[in-house]
Scaffold this motif. Structure first.
Motif, PDB file in Angstrom:
ATOM      1  N   ILE A   1       0.862  -1.164   0.000  1.00 31.72           N
ATOM      2  CA  ILE A   1       0.000   0.000   0.000  1.00 31.72           C
ATOM      3  C   ILE A   1       0.902   1.218   0.000  1.00 31.72           C
ATOM      4  N   PRO A   2       0.419   2.356  -0.485  1.00 34.58           N
ATOM      5  CA  PRO A   2       1.301   3.508  -0.633  1.00 34.58           C
ATOM      6  C   PRO A   2       2.062   3.876   0.625  1.00 34.58           C
ATOM      7  N   GLY A   3       1.452   3.772   1.785  1.00 33.20           N
ATOM      8  CA  GLY A   3       2.107   4.181   3.004  1.00 33.20           C
ATOM      9  C   GLY A   3       3.308   3.330   3.374  1.00 33.20           C
ATOM     10  N   LEU A   4       3.392   2.102   2.831  1.00 30.00           N
ATOM     11  CA  LEU A   4       4.480   1.223   3.193  1.00 30.00           C
ATOM     12  C   LEU A   4       5.771   1.547   2.468  1.00 30.00           C
TER      13      LEU A   4
ATOM     14  N   ILE B   1       4.148   0.818  -7.025  1.00 25.38           N
ATOM     15  CA  ILE B   1       4.623  -0.560  -6.998  1.00 25.38           C
ATOM     16  C   ILE B   1       5.959  -0.678  -7.708  1.00 25.38           C
ATOM     17  N   GLU B   2       6.178   0.126  -8.762  1.00 29.18           N
ATOM     18  CA  GLU B   2       7.448   0.065  -9.479  1.00 29.18           C
ATOM     19  C   GLU B   2       8.571   0.684  -8.652  1.00 29.18           C
ATOM     20  N   LEU B   3       8.305   1.779  -7.972  1.00 31.00           N
ATOM     21  CA  LEU B   3       9.317   2.362  -7.090  1.00 31.00           C
ATOM     22  C   LEU B   3       9.673   1.399  -5.966  1.00 31.00           C
ATOM     23  N   SER B   4       8.682   0.690  -5.470  1.00 30.69           N
ATOM     24  CA  SER B   4       8.930  -0.285  -4.416  1.00 30.69           C
ATOM     25  C   SER B   4       9.820  -1.412  -4.927  1.00 30.69           C
ATOM     26  N   ARG B   5       9.605  -1.848  -6.158  1.00 34.37           N
ATOM     27  CA  ARG B   5      10.454  -2.903  -6.722  1.00 34.37           C
ATOM     28  C   ARG B   5      11.888  -2.409  -6.886  1.00 34.37           C
ATOM     29  N   LEU B   6      12.053  -1.152  -7.302  1.00 38.73           N
ATOM     30  CA  LEU B   6      13.398  -0.604  -7.450  1.00 38.73           C
ATOM     31  C   LEU B   6      14.106  -0.560  -6.104  1.00 38.73           C
ATOM     32  N   THR B   7      13.406  -0.127  -5.069  1.00 36.94           N
ATOM     33  CA  THR B   7      13.995  -0.098  -3.730  1.00 36.94           C
ATOM     34  C   THR B   7      14.380  -1.494  -3.274  1.00 36.94           C
ATOM     35  N   SER B   8      13.500  -2.463  -3.484  1.00 39.22           N
ATOM     36  CA  SER B   8      13.795  -3.847  -3.090  1.00 39.22           C
ATOM     37  C   SER B   8      14.999  -4.390  -3.852  1.00 39.22           C
ATOM     38  N   LEU B   9      15.095  -4.039  -5.124  1.00 42.04           N
ATOM     39  CA  LEU B   9      16.233  -4.492  -5.926  1.00 42.04           C
ATOM     40  C   LEU B   9      17.534  -3.935  -5.369  1.00 42.04           C
ATOM     41  N   MET B  10      17.543  -2.659  -5.002  1.00 44.81           N
ATOM     42  CA  MET B  10      18.751  -2.091  -4.405  1.00 44.81           C
ATOM     43  C   MET B  10      19.108  -2.812  -3.109  1.00 44.81           C
ATOM     44  N   GLU B  11      18.112  -3.126  -2.308  1.00 40.10           N
ATOM     45  CA  GLU B  11      18.373  -3.842  -1.057  1.00 40.10           C
ATOM     46  C   GLU B  11      18.999  -5.199  -1.324  1.00 40.10           C
TER      47      GLU B  11
ATOM     48  N   LEU C   1       5.266  10.623  -5.385  1.00 40.77           N
ATOM     49  CA  LEU C   1       6.722  10.650  -5.316  1.00 40.77           C
ATOM     50  C   LEU C   1       7.198  11.147  -3.959  1.00 40.77           C
ATOM     51  N   ALA C   2       6.582  12.217  -3.483  1.00 36.10           N
ATOM     52  CA  ALA C   2       6.995  12.773  -2.190  1.00 36.10           C
ATOM     53  C   ALA C   2       6.656  11.825  -1.055  1.00 36.10           C
ATOM     54  N   THR C   3       5.516  11.159  -1.140  1.00 35.54           N
ATOM     55  CA  THR C   3       5.140  10.184  -0.123  1.00 35.54           C
ATOM     56  C   THR C   3       6.102   9.008  -0.108  1.00 35.54           C
ATOM     57  N   ALA C   4       6.564   8.591  -1.277  1.00 27.72           N
ATOM     58  CA  ALA C   4       7.413   7.413  -1.402  1.00 27.72           C
ATOM     59  C   ALA C   4       8.848   7.650  -0.958  1.00 27.72           C
ATOM     60  N   GLY C   5       9.179   8.864  -0.535  1.00 24.33           N
ATOM     61  CA  GLY C   5      10.523   9.127  -0.062  1.00 24.33           C
ATOM     62  C   GLY C   5      11.482   9.565  -1.138  1.00 24.33           C
ATOM     63  N   VAL C   6      10.991   9.810  -2.364  1.00 25.41           N
ATOM     64  CA  VAL C   6      11.857  10.344  -3.408  1.00 25.41           C
ATOM     65  C   VAL C   6      12.439  11.673  -2.929  1.00 25.41           C
ATOM     66  N   THR C   7      13.739  11.870  -3.172  1.00 22.57           N
ATOM     67  CA  THR C   7      14.406  13.057  -2.645  1.00 22.57           C
ATOM     68  C   THR C   7      13.954  14.322  -3.367  1.00 22.57           C
ATOM     69  N   ASP C   8      14.171  14.366  -4.676  1.00 25.51           N
ATOM     70  CA  ASP C   8      13.764  15.504  -5.504  1.00 25.51           C
ATOM     71  C   ASP C   8      13.135  14.967  -6.776  1.00 25.51           C
ATOM     72  N   ALA C   9      12.313  15.793  -7.417  1.00 28.22           N
ATOM     73  CA  ALA C   9      11.723  15.434  -8.706  1.00 28.22           C
ATOM     74  C   ALA C   9      11.696  16.670  -9.591  1.00 28.22           C
ATOM     75  N   TYR C  10      11.942  16.480 -10.887  1.00 29.54           N
ATOM     76  CA  TYR C  10      12.064  17.583 -11.834  1.00 29.54           C
ATOM     77  C   TYR C  10      11.037  17.427 -12.952  1.00 29.54           C
ATOM     78  N   TRP C  11      10.154  18.399 -13.048  1.00 28.73           N
ATOM     79  CA  TRP C  11       9.168  18.397 -14.129  1.00 28.73           C
ATOM     80  C   TRP C  11       9.863  18.692 -15.449  1.00 28.73           C
ATOM     81  N   TYR C  12       9.470  17.968 -16.483  1.00 27.16           N
ATOM     82  CA  TYR C  12      10.021  18.210 -17.814  1.00 27.16           C
ATOM     83  C   TYR C  12       8.935  18.856 -18.670  1.00 27.16           C
TER      84      TYR C  12
END
Length: 548
Positions: free
Chosen positions: A7-10, A216-226, A260-271
């Motif tokens: 869930i998003p909060g996790l 869910i994709e950001l979570s997979r990326l984090t898990s992969l780094m772990e 993005l901000a909820t997921a702990g992403v540091t910064d984000a840049y609009w294109y």
């Protein structure tokens, strides 16, 4: 392999990398390409504190080891003097090394590493951020031998940069990759080659049509780094969308930033800040900076109203509902979801994503709404649709299968590659199921079908709604809807959207409803977009507060 549902909060709790740090919403500029310095002031006035740009390597180093920053200083120094942080992406080449191809030899890699070190030396480690690589999973940004194995060559490149910085600027940090989409297969190969060890952060460009597939994709990326030694901060160094209608941009931006901000992403840049010749519909302003676009209103709403309250937190536990509280005082929320009911306690004001006042809402829709006030409490009183393909790709209660002739129904697996992952099988390409649609196949003239299966969690009456539509460039298909083994609907799917007349079913726990798309054309490569929504008995018996 099945993706683990979150869930998003996790996601924020699992990264634990940036929850105490402010989230910065930056914007892409192209000062290196000749934009006027007035663009810097425009970005600042709209609330941006971080700008992403480039410095031309070949312009600065025309003799080996001799650097001239005169061209870059014309925009870099004004950015820094105005208290803004430039993020410089290192992606270009230099004809002095490796025949002008992407650095791939020891000499070329050491030259790029020296170039990065020179940037830090000239502007100061605390004044500039560096990103190594830009969409290195795409053919447009790499050349020469590097293209033979980009993950391995890229790992060697960032290792050379890290080694040089450890010598010259041990306190300097670099972020790596900037992949176009969250290409888990590429990241895995890069990490296997040791790339993660050299990176202080990982950057990504999560371009997508549907923002509700992001977490869910950001979570997979984090898990992969772990799995490869430890999670790093994630930077989203480009995000946006090619909008046929610019009025669609504000909703998209607010959805993406909230998650993005909820997921702990540091910064984000609009294109990007301005429309460009090649991307004429992605800017906050038109290409001449004469006219604001709807996205500019959303950008300023986020910068001026929501983000100053603090990082958002997910205040829900239902995967078809998004309720994000900015800060922790009940002062600002962004809400949307699949027909859930909410109740707001306190004196609240309601706005669209451009900051324009709207009437109060009690039912969530796909359109995000901003709610502001003081000490507000938001309660979810009914979860709405319990199943929705827009919000729950590859999450329960959905599962995915292919029908193989003479074999029957077999489960699909996650296929990771250099672009977004999908559900398929190594020997069934192009058959796949993705968040944006379904592709069927035909082998030896036999049709291979794709199946999305809903499994009932609770017994009771369920209602089913949905639509299906074939893309204009592919063949038509046929849709079968089954309850257990009983066919409920059988209809041809063409470029004219088929909307399903509502179906009501009395389901038992564990009953399945299958939505099977099978090819009808000679090639078999039908591509079908769809959305399925199912509502059923409410599992939650009492409303839970969604703000602290």
């Amino acid at each position: 392999m099945i993706w683990r549902a979150v869930i998003p909060g996790l996601l924020l709790a699992s990264t634990a990398l940036a929850e105490d740090e402010p989230f910065h919403l930056g914007v892409q500029t192209h000062m290196e390409q000749g934009w006027a310095n007035s663009a810097i002031r425009l970005a600042r006035d709209m609330g941006a504190t971080h700008l992403r740009d480039e410095i031309g390597w070949a312009k600065a180093e025309k003799q080996p080891g001799v650097y001239n920053f005169d061209v870059a200083d014309k925009y870099m120094l004004p950015i820094i003097k105005q208290g803004m942080t430039p993020l410089i992406v290192i992606t270009d080449t230099n004809p002095l090394y490796d025949n002008g191809d992407t650095p791939h030899s020891n000499e070329g890699r050491k030259a790029m590493a020296a170039w990065v070190s020179a940037i830090f030396s000239h502007y100061g480690v605390n004044n500039v951020q560096i990103e190594i690589g830009n969409e290195v999973n795409a053919d447009d940004f790499v050349s020469g031998p590097f293209t033979e194995d980009p993950p391995a060559y890229f790992a060697s490149l960032v290792r050379a940069v890290r080694d040089r910085l450890d010598q010259d600027h041990p306190e300097a940090h670099i972020m790596c990759a900037g992949l176009n989409t969250i290409g888990i297969g590429f990241y895995r190969a890069f990490f296997q080659s040791g790339g993660l060890d050299s990176c202080d952060a990982i950057s990504v460009h999560p371009y997508r049509d549907n923002p509700d597939t992001l977490l869910i994709e950001l979570s997979r990326l984090t898990s992969l780094m772990e799995d490869f030694g430890g999670a790093r901060p994630i930077y989203v160094t480009e995000f946006g969308q090619w909008f046929d209608d610019p009025h669609d941009a504000p909703d998209y931006m607010v959805k993406m930033v909230s998650q993005l901000a909820t997921a702990g992403v540091t910064d984000a840049y609009w294109y990007a800040l301005l429309d460009e010749e090649w991307w004429p519909n992605m800017g906050l302003l038109d290409k001449n900076a004469q006219n604001r676009k709807p996205a500019a209103d959303a950008f300023e709403l986020l910068q001026g109203t929501l983000l100053p309250l603090g990082r958002p937190t997910a205040r829900d536990s239902v995967d078809t509902v998004h309720i994000y509280e900015f800060g922790d005082g009940g002062n600002g929320f962004v809400v949307w979801g699949s027909e859930a009911d909410i109740e707001v306690t306190g004196k609240a004001s309601y706005f669209d994503t451009r900051g324009r006042p709207i009437e109060a809402i009690s039912v969530l829709s796909d359109t995000p709404v901003v709610i502001t006030g003081q000490g507000l409490e938001v309660r979810l009183t009914s979860p709405g649709n319990s199943a929705d393909t827009q919000y729950q790709f590859n999450q329960p209660p959905w599962s995915y299968f292919a029908r193989r002739p003479e074999v029957g129904i077999v489960p699909l697996e996650v296929i990771d590659w250099r672009w977004p992952s999908f559900l398929g099988a190594p020997d069934l390409s192009p058959l796949n199921i993705g968040y944006n649609g379904i592709t069927t196949a035909r082998f030896d003239e036999e049709p291979y079908s794709a199946i999305e299966r809903f499994t009932a969690k609770t017994a009771g009456s369920h209602t089913i709604n949905g639509w299906w539509q074939a893309e204009t460039t592919t063949e038509p298909s046929r849709l079968f809807i089954r309850h257990n083994d009983t066919i409920l609907t059988e209809v041809d799917i063409t470029t004219n959207r088929f909307s399903l007349p509502e179906i009501t079913l009395d389901l038992q726990t564990g009953d399945v409803v299958e939505f099977e798309v099978t090819p009808t054309g000679p090639g078999g490569d039908s591509f079908t977009t769809r959305r399925i929504k199912i509502s059923g008995p409410t599992v939650q018996t009492t409303a839970a507060p969604l703000s602290d």
